[in-house]
Scaffold this motif. Structure first.
Motif, PDB file in Angstrom:
ATOM      1  N   PRO A   1     -56.486   2.379  37.541  1.00  0.00           N
ATOM      2  CA  PRO A   1     -56.245   3.722  37.002  1.00  0.00           C
ATOM      3  C   PRO A   1     -57.106   4.776  37.709  1.00  0.00           C
ATOM      4  O   PRO A   1     -58.283   4.530  37.986  1.00  0.00           O
TER       5      PRO A   1
ATOM      6  N   GLY B   1     -61.670  10.293  21.843  1.00  0.00           N
ATOM      7  CA  GLY B   1     -60.446   9.494  21.971  1.00  0.00           C
ATOM      8  C   GLY B   1     -60.364   8.377  20.935  1.00  0.00           C
ATOM      9  O   GLY B   1     -59.282   7.930  20.580  1.00  0.00           O
TER      10      GLY B   1
ATOM     11  N   ARG C   1     -63.242  -3.439  21.385  1.00  0.00           N
ATOM     12  CA  ARG C   1     -61.986  -2.770  21.781  1.00  0.00           C
ATOM     13  C   ARG C   1     -61.991  -2.536  23.297  1.00  0.00           C
ATOM     14  O   ARG C   1     -60.964  -2.682  23.958  1.00  0.00           O
TER      15      ARG C   1
ATOM     16  N   GLU D   1     -55.101  14.944  26.794  1.00  0.00           N
ATOM     17  CA  GLU D   1     -54.493  13.946  27.675  1.00  0.00           C
ATOM     18  C   GLU D   1     -55.604  13.118  28.350  1.00  0.00           C
ATOM     19  O   GLU D   1     -55.539  11.882  28.419  1.00  0.00           O
TER      20      GLU D   1
ATOM     21  N   GLU E   1     -57.223  10.488  26.111  1.00  0.00           N
ATOM     22  CA  GLU E   1     -56.316   9.353  25.903  1.00  0.00           C
ATOM     23  C   GLU E   1     -56.305   8.429  27.113  1.00  0.00           C
ATOM     24  O   GLU E   1     -56.309   7.208  26.994  1.00  0.00           O
ATOM     25  N   GLN E   2     -56.277   9.058  28.297  1.00  0.00           N
ATOM     26  CA  GLN E   2     -56.246   8.262  29.533  1.00  0.00           C
ATOM     27  C   GLN E   2     -57.543   7.480  29.734  1.00  0.00           C
ATOM     28  O   GLN E   2     -57.536   6.344  30.206  1.00  0.00           O
TER      29      GLN E   2
ATOM     30  N   VAL F   1     -59.591   6.391  27.343  1.00  0.00           N
ATOM     31  CA  VAL F   1     -59.594   5.264  26.392  1.00  0.00           C
ATOM     32  C   VAL F   1     -58.660   4.150  26.894  1.00  0.00           C
ATOM     33  O   VAL F   1     -59.017   2.974  26.905  1.00  0.00           O
ATOM     34  N   LYS F   2     -57.486   4.542  27.384  1.00  0.00           N
ATOM     35  CA  LYS F   2     -56.504   3.552  27.851  1.00  0.00           C
ATOM     36  C   LYS F   2     -57.073   2.740  29.029  1.00  0.00           C
ATOM     37  O   LYS F   2     -56.982   1.506  29.063  1.00  0.00           O
ATOM     38  N   ALA F   3     -57.690   3.447  29.981  1.00  0.00           N
ATOM     39  CA  ALA F   3     -58.251   2.753  31.151  1.00  0.00           C
ATOM     40  C   ALA F   3     -59.393   1.825  30.733  1.00  0.00           C
ATOM     41  O   ALA F   3     -59.520   0.704  31.238  1.00  0.00           O
ATOM     42  N   CYS F   4     -60.223   2.291  29.774  1.00  0.00           N
ATOM     43  CA  CYS F   4     -61.341   1.450  29.306  1.00  0.00           C
ATOM     44  C   CYS F   4     -60.812   0.212  28.577  1.00  0.00           C
ATOM     45  O   CYS F   4     -61.388  -0.871  28.699  1.00  0.00           O
ATOM     46  N   GLU F   5     -59.718   0.372  27.854  1.00  0.00           N
ATOM     47  CA  GLU F   5     -59.146  -0.778  27.136  1.00  0.00           C
ATOM     48  C   GLU F   5     -58.487  -1.760  28.101  1.00  0.00           C
ATOM     49  O   GLU F   5     -58.656  -2.966  27.992  1.00  0.00           O
ATOM     50  N   GLU F   6     -57.705  -1.207  29.043  1.00  0.00           N
ATOM     51  CA  GLU F   6     -56.895  -2.095  29.881  1.00  0.00           C
ATOM     52  C   GLU F   6     -57.668  -2.746  31.023  1.00  0.00           C
ATOM     53  O   GLU F   6     -57.399  -3.886  31.387  1.00  0.00           O
TER      54      GLU F   6
END
Ligand code: GA4
Length: 332
Positions: A19, A150, A258, A29, A32-33, A35-40
């Motif tokens: 990412p 986020g 998480r 935005e 959200e991005q 958090v998403k990158a840290c999760e995935e």
């Protein structure tokens, strides 16, 4: 918006892209991005970060100047137990790498003191390092505020305040990987007798960082690889103008699992010298690390027993580089 980097096909032919997050995008935005990158992945590339080019080039120059010195001079800044110049030995328990490095505490007084054994112009060295650390710290705090927002944590400063404290235990590391010929021969400054095994290609072995967040940048030579959650290794294309962000073990705990800390490693190059620098963001030694209340619910009880940062560091230093030290603090 997450801008996918060029797709990389791994052995199992799964397509994965690292990412890339543009800090200049709209805030809702952006968080959200992040958090998403840290999760995935527990990892992302940060672009449009706003750190002046000059702050980066000054520390880069200091690093190049130091590692170009004769070995005997460099050794005057060592050994790196706990801080200073190190070569090949990583940590106190026998881990080895094909690299040399400078490991520094980020406290300005300690940098000024140590710079006397590192540079012939200690004031220039410490000002370059202190300015870089300030910039990296600001980036970390901004990212942690985005993370808190986020995750809908009520106090958006609850994570960044761990790093802003003047007693913070953050570190700076500059790694220097000379080219290593896979057969064992290599450049003239390097002792070939110590390079006759197949582990030559490993510059810094697989591990996760114990801290909250790591900000990494390197010169234009590749070598960094990250592991996805399902254990696939992805090479990270180098980009000397941008930063890479890694989730550390302490952030895994603070988010109650998480986010997962990213396992990573550095491979050596056969022809080029890689230099990377990492800012490891950590709280003061006596601060408690435990899942944020917002991350703990009846359905999702705390996965970790609380510990102080000093206790976690002690555990990390009593184990090997690649060990999963978080297991020691898991509930049950
Ligand atoms: C990994 C992240 C940082 O480079 C570091 C490393 C430290 C060291 O090199 O002294 C450790 C390693 C790192 C984790 C486990 C312990 C401690 C070597 C080691 C075997 C400076 C850090 O904070 O932890």
């Amino acid at each position: 918006m997450v801008v996918p980097s060029p797709m990389i096909r791994t052995k199992k032919t799964k397509a994965v892209g690292i990412p890339t997050i543009d800090v200049s995008m709209e805030r809702s935005e952006l968080r959200e991005q992040v958090v998403k990158a840290c999760e995935e992945y527990g990892f992302f590339k940060l672009v449009n970060h706003g750190v002046p080019k000059e702050v980066i080039s000054r520390i880069e120059e200091e690093g190049n100047e130091f590692f170009a010195k004769p070995t005997l001079e460099k050794r005057q800044a060592g050994p790196a137990t706990p801080f200073g110049y190190g070569s090949r030995n990583i940590g106190p328990n026998g881990d080895m790498g094909n690299l040399e490095y400078l490991l520094l505490h980020t406290n300005p007084v300690s940098i000024s003191e140590r710079s006397k054994t590192i540079s012939n112009d200690p004031t220039k060295f410490s000002s370059a390092v202190i300015d870089y650390i300030e910039a990296a710290k600001e980036l970390v705090c901004e990212i942690l505020e985005l993370v808190a927002e986020g995750l809908w944590v009520p106090d958006k400063f609850s994570l960044s305040k761990l790093i802003r404290d003047v007693q913070g235990d953050s570190l700076l590391r500059i790694n220097h990987y000379p080219p290593v010929n896979q057969k064992g021969g290599n450049n003239k400054n390097w002792d070939p007798s110590k390079n006759e095994n197949s582990k030559n290609s490993i510059g810094f072995g697989e591990h996760s960082d114990p801290q909250i967040l790591t900000i990494l940048r390197s010169n234009n030579v590749g070598g960094l690889q990250i592991s996805t959650h399902d254990g696939l290794w992805i090479p990270v294309p180098p980009d000397p103008n941008e930063f890479f962000v890694m989730v550390g073990d302490a952030l895994q705990v603070l988010t109650n699992g998480r986010f997962k800390s990213v396992r990573h490693r550095a491979l050596t190059n056969t022809t080029k010298t890689r230099m990377s620098m990492m800012y490891f963001a950590a709280p003061p030694l006596n601060w408690w690390i435990a899942p944020l209340p917002k991350m703990v619910t009846a359905q999702n009880p705390s996965e970790y027993k609380p510990f102080t940062w000093a206790q976690y560091k002690q555990a990390a230093y009593s184990l090997r580089l690649g060990d999963s030290r978080l297991d020691l603090f898991k509930v049950q």
